[in-house]
Design an enzyme around this catalytic site. Structure first.
Site, short mmCIF file in Angstrom:
data_model
loop_
_atom_site.label_atom_id
_atom_site.label_comp_id
_atom_site.label_asym_id
_atom_site.label_seq_id
_atom_site.Cartn_x
_atom_site.Cartn_y
_atom_site.Cartn_z
CG ASP A 182 58.73 -23.45 125.57
OD1 ASP A 182 57.98 -24.30 125.06
OD2 ASP A 182 59.04 -23.46 126.78
CB SER A 183 55.09 -22.75 122.74
OG SER A 183 53.93 -23.06 122.01
CB ALA A 184 51.35 -21.72 125.68
CG LEU B 1 62.93 -19.61 123.77
CD1 LEU B 1 63.49 -20.88 124.40
CD2 LEU B 1 64.02 -18.83 123.05
CG HIS C 29 55.76 -24.75 117.72
ND1 HIS C 29 56.22 -23.48 117.98
CD2 HIS C 29 54.93 -25.06 118.75
CE1 HIS C 29 55.70 -23.04 119.10
NE2 HIS C 29 54.91 -23.98 119.60
#
Length: 323
Positions: A140-142, A168, A266
């Site tokens: 997810d994200s980074a 994600l 987010h």
């Protein structure tokens, strides 16, 4: 909407004070004390050549298939603790064992430390006897951006690729274009978040340009990657980022499934216990993994069907030779 209002009230005053990375890490760790693995999911802590990692094993899951998970946090935050609940429920829904790793984070360990750790974990799975076609990457994200960078690194190194990957809200462009900042300028929480992660991107890249392909994988040549599932929300900071990567990957011939949700902040997947949309998203991620296995089974069956007539011909030939 209620979650968004709560997060704005809880985090915006803190964000305006610009707390240290150490303080933010501590806050996340304290928050993770209230996150638990789902029932029927077991935990095993291990070390991979000195790196902390853990197996997350749902009951009745297929032990041959592995979800290699890389957590988010802007390359500076997050840990096994902060994402354990999310990884546990995703693994359970997918019917797979998950390996989560605590890769090194900036600013103490800038690029390529996180990518090197991700490569180490993937190669360790191969040495342990897991087949690449039985591994799916997720993050997810980074962590999602790191998954995409890992795929590019494996392909360029001519190493075996996993069956598929799940992002994600993956962060694939550390430049975080001005257009994105402009789009979220009216939302205080999003603007503060966007400005924060733009700074974190610089901490991670360090001496490398933000546009380097393994730092911002949207800048890479994306040909010959395995099937991808990308999820995002139109109300989060990285929406433009995810859409841009999906468009470029599709043009390169990569099978991409883009799933967009509406009105979610987010890191919304982390709140799967509270948000029905998060549970829906994770169910869709599980359906994607099941489709990957089904496609593999169909291909294997087709290969068996093609070989079967040849085997019958060879048997008949041997019989005639005996006569």
């Amino acid at each position: 909407m209620l979650l968004k209002q709560f997060l704005t009230a809880a985090t915006a005053p803190l964000a305006r004070r610009q707390p240290s990375i150490a303080a933010m890490r501590l806050t996340l760790e304290v928050g993770s004390l209230f996150q638990f693995l789902p029932w029927g999911v077991h935990l095993e802590s291990i070390r991979l050549e000195g790196m902390a990692a853990e197996w997350i094993r749902p009951e009745k899951a297929n032990p041959r298939r592995v979800l290699l998970y890389l957590h988010g946090g802007g390359y500076v935050l997050g840990s096994l603790n902060t994402h354990r609940s999310l990884v546990g429920t995703l693994a359970q829904r997918c019917g797979m064992h998950a390996l989560a790793v605590d890769y090194r984070k900036a600013p103490d360990f800038p690029f390529p430390a996180a990518l090197d750790d991700a490569l180490l974990a993937y190669r360790w799975l191969l040495r342990e006897g897991y087949h690449p076609h039985d591994i799916i990457l997720a993050g997810d994200s980074a962590g999602g951006g790191l998954v995409l960078a890992l795929l590019v690194a494996l392909r360029d190194g001519k190493e075996p690729l996993p069956a598929a990957a799940i992002g994600l809200s993956p962060w694939s462009d550390l430049v975080l274009p001005t257009g994105t900042i402009r789009r979220v300028a009216d939302e205080e929480l999003q603007l503060l978040e966007a400005l924060a992660i733009r700074g974190w991107g610089g901490l991670y890249a360090a001496e490398m340009p933000l546009t380097a392909p393994l730092v911002s994988p949207v800048q890479a040549d994306l040909h010959d990657l395995p099937p991808l599932l990308l999820q995002t929300s139109d109300a989060e900071v990285l929406y433009d980022d995810v859409v841009k990567f999906a468009v470029k990957a599709k043009k390169a011939g990569v099978p991409v499934t883009l799933q967009a949700f509406s009105g979610l902040v987010h890191w919304w997947h982390l709140f799967w216990r509270l948000l029905p949309e998060a549970r829906e998203a994770l169910d869709k991620a599980a359906a994607f993994t099941h489709s990957i296995w089904a496609a593999q089974e169909a291909a294997a069956q087709l290969l068996r069907d093609v070989r079967r007539p040849a085997a019958k011909v060879n048997s008949a030939s041997r019989l005639r030779a005996r006569l």
